[in-house]
Scaffold this motif. Structure first.
Motif, PDB file in Angstrom:
ATOM      1  N   VAL A  60     -38.298  54.887-109.137  1.00  0.00           N
ATOM      2  CA  VAL A  60     -37.597  53.600-109.283  1.00  0.00           C
ATOM      3  C   VAL A  60     -38.534  52.614-109.972  1.00  0.00           C
ATOM      4  O   VAL A  60     -39.599  52.301-109.434  1.00  0.00           O
ATOM      5  CB  VAL A  60     -37.181  53.044-107.905  1.00  0.00           C
ATOM      6  N   PRO A  61     -38.163  52.114-111.144  1.00  0.00           N
ATOM      7  CA  PRO A  61     -38.995  51.092-111.796  1.00  0.00           C
ATOM      8  C   PRO A  61     -39.139  49.873-110.880  1.00  0.00           C
ATOM      9  O   PRO A  61     -38.243  49.548-110.096  1.00  0.00           O
ATOM     10  CB  PRO A  61     -38.212  50.728-113.057  1.00  0.00           C
ATOM     11  N   TYR A  62     -40.260  49.191-110.999  1.00  0.00           N
ATOM     12  CA  TYR A  62     -40.544  48.076-110.102  1.00  0.00           C
ATOM     13  C   TYR A  62     -39.448  47.010-110.129  1.00  0.00           C
ATOM     14  O   TYR A  62     -39.057  46.488-109.082  1.00  0.00           O
ATOM     15  CB  TYR A  62     -41.908  47.451-110.412  1.00  0.00           C
ATOM     16  N   ALA A  63     -38.923  46.700-111.280  1.00  0.00           N
ATOM     17  CA  ALA A  63     -37.868  45.669-111.366  1.00  0.00           C
ATOM     18  C   ALA A  63     -36.653  46.064-110.530  1.00  0.00           C
ATOM     19  O   ALA A  63     -36.043  45.221-109.862  1.00  0.00           O
ATOM     20  CB  ALA A  63     -37.467  45.442-112.819  1.00  0.00           C
ATOM     21  N   ARG A  64     -36.294  47.346-110.552  1.00  0.00           N
ATOM     22  CA  ARG A  64     -35.151  47.816-109.736  1.00  0.00           C
ATOM     23  C   ARG A  64     -35.505  47.792-108.253  1.00  0.00           C
ATOM     24  O   ARG A  64     -34.656  47.515-107.410  1.00  0.00           O
ATOM     25  CB  ARG A  64     -34.741  49.234-110.154  1.00  0.00           C
ATOM     26  N   TYR A  65     -36.754  48.089-107.937  1.00  0.00           N
ATOM     27  CA  TYR A  65     -37.209  48.022-106.546  1.00  0.00           C
ATOM     28  C   TYR A  65     -37.078  46.590-106.020  1.00  0.00           C
ATOM     29  O   TYR A  65     -36.575  46.365-104.910  1.00  0.00           O
ATOM     30  CB  TYR A  65     -38.658  48.504-106.451  1.00  0.00           C
ATOM     31  N   THR A  70     -34.391  42.627-102.703  1.00  0.00           N
ATOM     32  CA  THR A  70     -33.692  41.345-102.636  1.00  0.00           C
ATOM     33  C   THR A  70     -32.304  41.530-102.032  1.00  0.00           C
ATOM     34  O   THR A  70     -31.875  40.753-101.171  1.00  0.00           O
ATOM     35  CB  THR A  70     -33.588  40.700-104.029  1.00  0.00           C
ATOM     36  N   VAL A  71     -31.623  42.571-102.456  1.00  0.00           N
ATOM     37  CA  VAL A  71     -30.299  42.869-101.907  1.00  0.00           C
ATOM     38  C   VAL A  71     -30.394  43.102-100.406  1.00  0.00           C
ATOM     39  O   VAL A  71     -29.599  42.568 -99.626  1.00  0.00           O
ATOM     40  CB  VAL A  71     -29.663  44.086-102.619  1.00  0.00           C
ATOM     41  N   PHE A  85     -24.119  40.110-102.016  1.00  0.00           N
ATOM     42  CA  PHE A  85     -25.160  41.119-101.849  1.00  0.00           C
ATOM     43  C   PHE A  85     -24.680  42.285-100.983  1.00  0.00           C
ATOM     44  O   PHE A  85     -25.286  43.349-100.974  1.00  0.00           O
ATOM     45  CB  PHE A  85     -26.419  40.483-101.247  1.00  0.00           C
ATOM     46  N   ARG A  86     -23.606  42.082-100.267  1.00  0.00           N
ATOM     47  CA  ARG A  86     -23.030  43.156 -99.459  1.00  0.00           C
ATOM     48  C   ARG A  86     -21.917  43.888-100.181  1.00  0.00           C
ATOM     49  O   ARG A  86     -21.601  45.024 -99.846  1.00  0.00           O
ATOM     50  CB  ARG A  86     -22.492  42.584 -98.141  1.00  0.00           C
ATOM     51  N   THR A  87     -21.307  43.247-101.181  1.00  0.00           N
ATOM     52  CA  THR A  87     -20.082  43.814-101.746  1.00  0.00           C
ATOM     53  C   THR A  87     -20.125  44.145-103.230  1.00  0.00           C
ATOM     54  O   THR A  87     -19.264  44.887-103.706  1.00  0.00           O
ATOM     55  CB  THR A  87     -18.903  42.841-101.504  1.00  0.00           C
ATOM     56  N   THR A  92     -24.836  47.457-104.635  1.00  0.00           N
ATOM     57  CA  THR A  92     -24.662  48.805-104.078  1.00  0.00           C
ATOM     58  C   THR A  92     -25.442  49.831-104.886  1.00  0.00           C
ATOM     59  O   THR A  92     -26.123  50.697-104.314  1.00  0.00           O
ATOM     60  CB  THR A  92     -23.168  49.183-104.040  1.00  0.00           C
ATOM     61  N   ASN A  93     -25.401  49.736-106.197  1.00  0.00           N
ATOM     62  CA  ASN A  93     -26.129  50.679-107.052  1.00  0.00           C
ATOM     63  C   ASN A  93     -27.637  50.569-106.848  1.00  0.00           C
ATOM     64  O   ASN A  93     -28.333  51.589-106.781  1.00  0.00           O
ATOM     65  CB  ASN A  93     -25.776  50.465-108.520  1.00  0.00           C
ATOM     66  N   ALA A  94     -28.141  49.353-106.770  1.00  0.00           N
ATOM     67  CA  ALA A  94     -29.580  49.148-106.571  1.00  0.00           C
ATOM     68  C   ALA A  94     -30.022  49.728-105.228  1.00  0.00           C
ATOM     69  O   ALA A  94     -31.050  50.409-105.140  1.00  0.00           O
ATOM     70  CB  ALA A  94     -29.921  47.666-106.655  1.00  0.00           C
ATOM     71  N   LEU A  95     -29.234  49.481-104.190  1.00  0.00           N
ATOM     72  CA  LEU A  95     -29.560  50.021-102.869  1.00  0.00           C
ATOM     73  C   LEU A  95     -29.497  51.541-102.856  1.00  0.00           C
ATOM     74  O   LEU A  95     -30.368  52.196-102.274  1.00  0.00           O
ATOM     75  CB  LEU A  95     -28.599  49.470-101.817  1.00  0.00           C
TER      76      LEU A  95
END
Length: 110
Positions: A60-65, A70-71, A85-87, A92-95
């Protein structure tokens, strides 16, 4: 030709290592601390958690991490402020990306 290929291999390896190591030390330390809290504060946990953050960083690239972290944090906010952030699909993709990387780290390191 052999020297050129060797030089190229060194450059590619260095570039890949830089990509894998784009996580700042503080982010790696925070990850390991949290991991150790969840898995015991032993020498073995240090090794496993250090391995885990390395696996996550390789996937996972740091920016996506940062986005996923944050999410996770903002999803705990109640009401309308936390709702996106829940919906949202992006959240959802980042998590999901982070969770897949953590699952892979679990397999490799624990």
């Amino acid at each position: 030709m052999g020297r050129a290929a060797a030089a190229l291999a060194v450059l590619v390896t260095a570039a890949h290592a830089q990509d894998v190591n784009d996580y700042p030390t503080s982010a790696r330390v925070e990850y390991v601390f949290g991991c150790m809290k969840a898995n015991g504060e032993t020498r073995q946990a240090i090794e496993q958690c250090s391995c885990s953050v390395d696996v996550v960083a390789s996937l996972v690239p740091y920016a996506r991490y940062v986005t996923a972290e944050t999410v996770l944090s903002m999803a705990q906010v109640r009401g309308d402020m936390g709702s996106p952030f829940r919906t949202s699909e992006m959240a959802t993709n980042a998590l999901n990306e982070l969770r897949r990387a953590q699952a892979e780290a679990e397999v490799r390191c624990f």
